[in-house]
Design a protein around this motif. Sequence first.
Motif, short mmCIF file in Angstrom:
data_model
loop_
_atom_site.label_atom_id
_atom_site.label_comp_id
_atom_site.label_asym_id
_atom_site.label_seq_id
_atom_site.Cartn_x
_atom_site.Cartn_y
_atom_site.Cartn_z
N HIS A 14 0.83 -1.20 0.00
CA HIS A 14 0.00 0.00 0.00
C HIS A 14 0.88 1.26 0.00
O HIS A 14 0.62 2.22 -0.71
CB HIS A 14 -0.89 -0.05 1.24
N ILE A 15 1.93 1.21 0.82
CA ILE A 15 2.86 2.35 0.90
C ILE A 15 3.45 2.62 -0.49
O ILE A 15 3.50 3.76 -0.96
CB ILE A 15 4.02 2.04 1.90
N ALA A 16 3.89 1.54 -1.15
CA ALA A 16 4.52 1.69 -2.47
C ALA A 16 3.52 2.21 -3.50
O ALA A 16 3.81 3.14 -4.27
CB ALA A 16 5.09 0.36 -2.92
N LYS A 17 2.31 1.63 -3.50
CA LYS A 17 1.32 2.03 -4.52
C LYS A 17 0.91 3.49 -4.32
O LYS A 17 0.70 4.22 -5.28
CB LYS A 17 0.11 1.10 -4.47
N ASN A 18 0.75 3.90 -3.06
CA ASN A 18 0.41 5.30 -2.79
C ASN A 18 1.47 6.23 -3.36
O ASN A 18 1.16 7.26 -3.95
CB ASN A 18 0.33 5.55 -1.27
N TRP A 19 2.72 5.84 -3.14
CA TRP A 19 3.82 6.69 -3.63
C TRP A 19 3.74 6.81 -5.16
O TRP A 19 3.88 7.89 -5.72
CB TRP A 19 5.16 6.09 -3.21
N PHE A 20 3.51 5.69 -5.83
CA PHE A 20 3.40 5.72 -7.30
C PHE A 20 2.24 6.61 -7.74
O PHE A 20 2.36 7.36 -8.70
CB PHE A 20 3.22 4.29 -7.84
N GLN A 21 1.11 6.55 -6.97
CA GLN A 21 -0.05 7.37 -7.33
C GLN A 21 0.29 8.86 -7.23
O GLN A 21 -0.08 9.65 -8.09
CB GLN A 21 -1.24 7.05 -6.41
N GLU A 22 1.04 9.19 -6.17
CA GLU A 22 1.43 10.60 -6.00
C GLU A 22 2.26 11.11 -7.17
O GLU A 22 2.24 12.28 -7.49
CB GLU A 22 2.22 10.76 -4.68
N GLN A 23 3.02 10.21 -7.82
CA GLN A 23 3.84 10.63 -8.97
C GLN A 23 3.03 10.56 -10.28
O GLN A 23 3.57 10.79 -11.35
CB GLN A 23 5.07 9.72 -9.16
N ASN A 24 1.74 10.17 -10.16
CA ASN A 24 0.90 9.90 -11.35
C ASN A 24 1.46 8.77 -12.20
O ASN A 24 1.45 8.84 -13.43
CB ASN A 24 0.74 11.17 -12.22
N TRP A 25 1.98 7.76 -11.54
CA TRP A 25 2.51 6.59 -12.25
C TRP A 25 1.70 5.37 -11.85
O TRP A 25 1.04 5.36 -10.81
CB TRP A 25 3.98 6.31 -11.88
N THR A 26 1.83 4.31 -12.64
CA THR A 26 1.25 3.02 -12.26
C THR A 26 2.40 2.02 -12.27
O THR A 26 3.12 1.93 -13.27
CB THR A 26 0.22 2.55 -13.31
N PRO A 27 2.58 1.26 -11.17
CA PRO A 27 3.69 0.29 -11.19
C PRO A 27 3.44 -0.82 -12.23
O PRO A 27 2.29 -1.23 -12.44
CB PRO A 27 3.71 -0.28 -9.78
N PHE A 28 4.48 -1.26 -12.88
CA PHE A 28 4.37 -2.35 -13.85
C PHE A 28 4.21 -3.68 -13.11
O PHE A 28 4.70 -3.82 -11.98
CB PHE A 28 5.66 -2.45 -14.68
N PRO A 29 3.60 -4.67 -13.77
CA PRO A 29 3.49 -6.00 -13.13
C PRO A 29 4.85 -6.54 -12.68
O PRO A 29 4.96 -7.11 -11.60
CB PRO A 29 2.91 -6.86 -14.26
N PHE A 30 5.92 -6.33 -13.49
CA PHE A 30 7.22 -6.89 -13.09
C PHE A 30 7.76 -6.21 -11.84
O PHE A 30 8.45 -6.84 -11.04
CB PHE A 30 8.24 -6.81 -14.25
N GLN A 31 7.41 -4.91 -11.64
CA GLN A 31 7.88 -4.22 -10.42
C GLN A 31 7.18 -4.82 -9.20
O GLN A 31 7.82 -5.16 -8.20
CB GLN A 31 7.60 -2.72 -10.53
N LYS A 32 5.87 -5.00 -9.33
CA LYS A 32 5.11 -5.55 -8.19
C LYS A 32 5.56 -6.99 -7.87
O LYS A 32 5.69 -7.36 -6.71
CB LYS A 32 3.60 -5.52 -8.51
N GLU A 33 5.83 -7.74 -8.93
CA GLU A 33 6.28 -9.12 -8.73
C GLU A 33 7.63 -9.15 -8.00
O GLU A 33 7.85 -9.94 -7.07
CB GLU A 33 6.41 -9.83 -10.09
N THR A 34 8.53 -8.23 -8.40
CA THR A 34 9.85 -8.16 -7.76
C THR A 34 9.71 -7.80 -6.28
O THR A 34 10.35 -8.40 -5.41
CB THR A 34 10.76 -7.15 -8.48
N TRP A 35 8.85 -6.81 -5.98
CA TRP A 35 8.65 -6.44 -4.57
C TRP A 35 8.22 -7.66 -3.76
O TRP A 35 8.72 -7.93 -2.69
CB TRP A 35 7.56 -5.37 -4.42
N LYS A 36 7.25 -8.40 -4.33
CA LYS A 36 6.66 -9.53 -3.59
C LYS A 36 7.71 -10.60 -3.29
O LYS A 36 7.89 -11.00 -2.14
CB LYS A 36 5.49 -10.12 -4.38
N VAL A 37 8.43 -11.05 -4.35
CA VAL A 37 9.37 -12.16 -4.11
C VAL A 37 10.55 -11.70 -3.25
O VAL A 37 11.09 -12.47 -2.47
CB VAL A 37 9.87 -12.82 -5.43
N PHE A 38 10.95 -10.43 -3.38
CA PHE A 38 12.03 -9.92 -2.53
C PHE A 38 11.60 -9.98 -1.06
O PHE A 38 12.35 -10.46 -0.20
CB PHE A 38 12.37 -8.47 -2.92
#
Length: 826
Positions: A14-38
């Motif tokens: 949630h923290i990460a997605k909020n930050w991306f929203q503030e920049q008017n960006w949407t995280p890519f699936p590969f970014q989210k996948e990397t966060w999860k497995v890390f």
Amino acid sequence: MLSSSTLQDPELFHIAKNWFQEQNWTPFPFQKETWKVFLDGKHGLLNAPTGSGKTYALWFPIVLNYIKNHPDYKTKHKKGLKAIWITPLRALSQEIKQSAERITQDLDTQMTVGIRTGDTSTKERAKMRTNMPDLLITTPESLHLLLSSKGYAKTFKDCTAIVVDEWHELLGSKRGVQMELGLSRLKTVCKELRIWGISATIGNLEQAREVLLGPTSPELENSVLIKANLNKKITVKSIIPKEMETFPWRGHLGLHLLDQVIPIIKKSRTTLLFTNTRSQCEIWFQKILEKYPEFAGEMAMHHGSINKETRLWVEQAIRNESLKAVVCTSSLDLGVDFAPVETVVQIGGPKGVARFLQRAGRSGHRPGKESVIYFLPTHAMELIEASAMQKAVLNSAVEDRIPYLNSFDVLIQYLTTLAVSDGFYPDEIYPEIKQTFCFQAISDEQWQWLLNFLVMGSQSLKTYDEYKKVEVKNDGKFVVNSRMVAMRHRFQIGTIVGDASISVRYQKGGYIGTIEEYFISKLSPGDVFTFAGRNLEFIRIQGMSAHVRNSNKRTNKVPSWMGGRLSFSAKMSELLRQELYTAELDISEQSEEIQALEQMFSKQREESIVPQPHQFLIETFKTRDGFHHMFYPFEGRAIHEGMSSLLAYRISLLSPITCSLAFNDYGFELLSDREIDIQEVLDNNLFTPEYMLSDLQKSLNSNEMARRKFRDIAVISGMVFTGQPGKGIKMKHLQSSSQLLFDVFRDFEDDNLLYQQAYTETFEHQLEEGRLRLALERIAQQEIVWKQCSQPTPFSFPIITDRLREKLSNEKLADRIKKMMAKLTK
């Protein structure tokens, strides 16, 4: 508000997605996948193109992991090193730091970010000794410098992540081996370490992950390979000359197409013009300004030998769009993130698919944007390369990077590093080293030999104290007690050994850049040469500096660097052959580039043939220079160098004959004063891969090549000291001291591992023995077509003119070639 119990992953995301929203960006699936497995504790390799947000894919989970384990992170800050980001290029460190700081500051984490590279001041480094940043950005060399400091285990103990950026760049080099060894130590020292690599596309991604984590390590079993499938559109456009040469040659560096490049520059916000060599870069920069002076102030030049201040200024000027065009070399290949670059122009064949794709990706450097790259051929044959590149881009055909094995010089340097810091016990370090890819097959005897070498120097040198660097304490610990040895060792950590560079300075002071020693050694006082966009008169050499003054004289002397001898990759050769074979197909099945070469192909057919997939072409003809014997494997310069020597040697066994050899990426020539009986060559099966290695050793000056390789090995292993910073020892002296050692080992100790390594590297890396064998096997399957021609053909012309280049100045060469062409086109 976050609860003070340990945070769960959904809350962290949630923290990460909020930050991306503030920049008017949407995280890519590969970014989210990397966060999860890390956050799940896995290691891995992320395959992502530059400009796709890979930095955020890994900085984020590193910061989130810290937040997860320190819920009161906003009020209580735990100091100390938490993550390391390795970059092979110092130029990238500022970018990476800015990305990291954006996250740490926006999330109020109080985490600090620091850089430690060769450019870091002594004051900064001293500060880091007592107070490490939370997130450290550094190079492989600086990481080893940290491992050479006392108490390094305490510095690293709380480190939870190490990210190796641009891993594909390090993989096929000794810096990659250095990284493998550094990681093998950190795995033991840091209890919670996650290892991640980031790589652009290469052919052997699975193997790249295996080399990063170690083939038998538990880390490999607990790892993933994540691919960022962002179908980036790459458009390749060839600049096809209005008038096509029938007889191509490499003389004019494509400058006759200069007027076709200017409209491309004018209609883009910013254009990067990539050249293959620094000298070509200098020439293009000058010629554009000579012909179009209105670009003055809007155009700059960037290559590795220009001083750091100028390079940084150019990089900043591209970012804030104050430059219209930059002529550059591979110094801008990697990772420097320039949003305004709209267009890339590649001048001359890039010799490899990966390099070409990397350069294309510098334009439209934003997710989802199209990359446009123009291909400007420096001679007609390069249009075949352009056509091959189009297919490579469509099929994403990319080269493998071949990792090194048994680089004992790097291992000796590393063991000395450990002995300089806190010392090491061989029984503890040996299993770590055996887990690396490079040393997976090291034997107990070899290990014993290396330990003896550290303590006594080699067998044949044990009477000399200077080679005894490491002492063994009573409890079996290997340590360096001499401050002098430790200091020298720290100066020399690293695996990059170039030709010695000489700094170029104005006589009245003022540093301009660096040039390789062998270029300067050919100049006499008063000679004028072009460098960094200026005409400079050479005054004298003092120490490791060349003193110069500005000059108004015109000159055709441009520094040449060893990088100019690039050869085709195996992938590129294969694509090139497939493309060439289309010349005999119906016009509807040909690319625009192949069609444009029809005039050259039809001239080729008058005297000879354009080979088909099942054919291998040999041409012979006579000119006033002698008897020419031309062979066309289309395998790239490096392979032709080995193959031409091999063939010349085998022919000389049949009848004593002397030949001079010339080669380019398409074929090679044996030129002799009497005719070689080609039928005899074919009857005796001279293209056989059998006995190849022993014939190669006899045919090439393999001793001389191994001797030059040994210089690097002697420097990396610390047998030869290169001098203190700024007081470098001249390359001649280095060469002569390493030659002495080489000769001693050859005569008295030929089982010396470092001596043997020089030969292995010469054959495996320089002559690409494996590829040469495959090429010979392929030729053995083909039908050999021998054409006796009455005059040079379009295919042979670039090889003949290349040989003349060695003897004639540029003006004389151009005149001579004009005469030859006039005669041939009659």
